[in-house]
Design an enzyme around this catalytic site. Structure first.
Site, mmCIF file in Angstrom:
data_model
loop_
_atom_site.group_PDB
_atom_site.id
_atom_site.type_symbol
_atom_site.label_atom_id
_atom_site.label_comp_id
_atom_site.label_asym_id
_atom_site.label_seq_id
_atom_site.Cartn_x
_atom_site.Cartn_y
_atom_site.Cartn_z
ATOM 1 N N ASN A 23 0.800 -1.233 0.000
ATOM 2 C CA ASN A 23 0.000 0.000 0.000
ATOM 3 C C ASN A 23 0.825 1.271 0.000
ATOM 4 O O ASN A 23 0.279 2.367 -0.014
ATOM 5 C CB ASN A 23 -0.988 -0.008 1.172
ATOM 6 N N ARG A 92 -9.028 -1.911 -6.947
ATOM 7 C CA ARG A 92 -9.594 -0.583 -6.726
ATOM 8 C C ARG A 92 -8.527 0.489 -6.647
ATOM 9 O O ARG A 92 -8.775 1.651 -6.956
ATOM 10 C CB ARG A 92 -10.393 -0.506 -5.431
ATOM 11 N N CYS A 116 -17.354 -3.984 -3.451
ATOM 12 C CA CYS A 116 -16.250 -4.825 -2.978
ATOM 13 C C CYS A 116 -16.779 -5.559 -1.747
ATOM 14 O O CYS A 116 -17.722 -5.140 -1.092
ATOM 15 C CB CYS A 116 -15.089 -3.896 -2.675
ATOM 16 N N ARG A 121 -17.271 1.370 -0.399
ATOM 17 C CA ARG A 121 -16.004 2.015 -0.735
ATOM 18 C C ARG A 121 -16.159 3.057 -1.859
ATOM 19 O O ARG A 121 -15.588 2.944 -2.932
ATOM 20 C CB ARG A 121 -14.966 0.969 -1.103
ATOM 21 N N ASP A 304 -6.908 -3.527 8.576
ATOM 22 C CA ASP A 304 -6.308 -4.609 7.779
ATOM 23 C C ASP A 304 -5.729 -5.717 8.651
ATOM 24 O O ASP A 304 -5.252 -6.718 8.129
ATOM 25 C CB ASP A 304 -5.210 -4.055 6.868
ATOM 26 N N VAL A 326 -14.062 1.106 10.409
ATOM 27 C CA VAL A 326 -13.612 1.741 9.161
ATOM 28 C C VAL A 326 -14.476 1.327 7.970
ATOM 29 O O VAL A 326 -14.902 2.153 7.179
ATOM 30 C CB VAL A 326 -12.124 1.419 8.893
#
Ligand code: EPZ
Length: 425
Positions: A23, A92, A116, A121, A304, A326
């Site tokens: 990321n 994405r 998703c 999102r 995550d 989140v």
């Protein structure tokens, strides 16, 4: 589609080297569109998402050459300013080319990512931010079309500290006329890493890593070399693997300060964690204690790592409440853990886990990248054999995971299947 088969019960022992952060690599690669000179990025993880970004850059006209974890990119001219649905639906994060394309090339046509597994999102904050910078933004036939002769600096307030939204707008602001202030910006280390790469190339950015980022626009950026930071989520996943199997693992080439919330929770649950400059060693207790976890934007506990800590809490003694703040539907892995005998009750965005201390192997299905990791952890602790299908999710973000886990003593193998898989997350 490949499957991964795990036989549980082996405590993990030994050392594992952490790869570069997916990321961080993705926005850094997308940002090469902002200049013509060559950029050489190292410590890039060999994962599917990075390959997808390289493919997209190639389609846009960049010349991309990858050798191992080194990727050289230069963008002299563009062949296209379109990121097509066929590619965006598999990743994405393709939306990260939007800001750089508009900022340097004046136009972009990027497919909306669509739904998703972990939530709707939307990218509304990306689009409203670009519009505030002076771009003309429309949605046509499922595509974002953005145009601007030259972006103009302004103040942007983000309703939510969106990670890729902050990255997109920070990149776009680099070439805008005047100063841009991004308020309520995301503070993830991946944003700081992107900013340090952009500054090497002549961008004028201050405040990255805080919730107030200021960018003074410049006319152009140069190329530069950059080493991607280690992947804090991969690192947290291997620490959790050591903890759930009653093992003793050392993760190397990581940045302990990026893992504070995760390490704090592992210690709270009884694990012995010792940090050094670029490594962390975890010794698991005989039995973990249940602890409550709430996910937040950085520096809070990372969403995550939520599936991974949930698997851990299934093996702990005593209850734990895991709250996902989140994403609105990032608890699907509960259904698969329940198939393995976990006692979990979901109430809204809370999962109440009654640590039974046992899981039984079962055939389960991965639904997104991090849920797959949680199922692998559960399989390593379960009695018997667990078979995980749809592991293409896993391959998007974990480099050589069965090799790395096998080297630590896990009984894990990949069974090659026919056909591939493609899903966004
Ligand atoms: C990034 O996704 C990461 N992906 C995700 O990692 C991570 O889970 C997420 O940040 C949160 O930390 C990459 O960096 C490539 P967000 P991103 O925009 O940027 C809402 C993985 O496993 N939102 O911070 O897409 C959104 O709905 C992946 O590696 C809006 O409402 O996440 C969500 O509820 C999975 N409007 C929340 O913000 C927007 O315009 C967080 O999203 C943007 C976001």
């Amino acid at each position: 589609m490949d499957r991964i088969v795990i036989t549980g019960g082996s405590p993990l022992r030994g050392e594992v080297r952490i790869s570069g952060a997916k990321n961080a690599a993705l926005p850094i690669l997308a940002s090469t569109l902002l200049s013509g000179e060559e950029c050489v990025i190292t410590n890039v993880p060999a994962v599917v998402d990075v390959r997808t970004m390289a493919t997209l850059l190639g389609m846009l006209g960049a010349s991309v050459s990858a050798e191992g974890s080194r990727v050289a990119v230069s963008v002299q001219a563009l062949a296209s300013t379109e990121a097509p649905y066929a590619l965006v639906k598999t990743m994405r994060a393709s939306v990260l080319v939007l800001g750089p394309l508009v900022a340097r090339w004046g136009e972009a046509t990027v497919s909306l990512p669509g739904g998703c597994a972990i939530g709707t999102r939307p990218v509304n904050l990306h689009l409203s931010g670009l519009a505030k910078l002076g771009a003309e933004v429309t949605i046509e036939h499922g595509y974002i079309r953005a145009r601007a002769r030259r972006l103009r600096g302004t103040t942007i307030y983000l309703d939510f500290p969106t990670v890729t939204g902050t990255e997109n707008l920070m990149m776009a602001a680099c070439l805008a006329e005047g100063t841009t202030v991004i308020e309520n910006a995301a503070k993830e280390p991946e944003i700081t890493d992107l900013a340090s790469f952009l500054v090497k190339r002549g961008a004028r950015i201050s405040g990255a890593g805080t919730d107030l980022i200021t960018v003074e626009g410049v006319r152009e950026l140069r190329g530069a070399d950059h080493e991607v930071i280690p992947d804090r989520i991969e690192a947290g996943t291997y620490l959790a693997a050591g903890a759930i199997t009653g093992g003793d693992v050392e993760i190397t080439r990581c940045q302990p300060r990026h893992l504070e919330a995760v390490v704090m929770k592992l210690r709270e649950s009884g694990a012995q964690v010792v940090e050094a400059k670029e490594s962390i060693r975890l010794k698991a207790p005989r039995r973990l204690k249940g602890v409550d976890v709430k996910t937040f934007a950085y520096p809070g506990f990372p969403t995550d790592m939520q599936a991974q800590i949930m698997a851990l809490m299934c093996m702990a003694e005593g209850p734990s409440v895991i709250t996902e703040t989140v994403f609105e539907s990032r608890l699907i892995h509960v259904l698969e853990l329940q198939r393995m005998g976990a006692d979990i009750k979901v109430e809204g965005n809370h999962a109440v886990v009654s640590g039974t201390g046992t899981l039984t192997g079962a055939p389960v299905m991965a639904s997104d990248l991090r849920a797959s990791a949680g199922l692998i952890l559960a399989g390593m602790a379960a009695e018997g054999e667990t078979e995980i299908s749809r592991v293409y999710h896993l391959d998007r973000g974990y480099e050589r995971i069965e090799e790395k886990l096998g080297n630590l003593g896990a009984v894990i193998r990949r069974v090659k299947g026919e056909g591939g898989g493609a899903a966004a997350a």
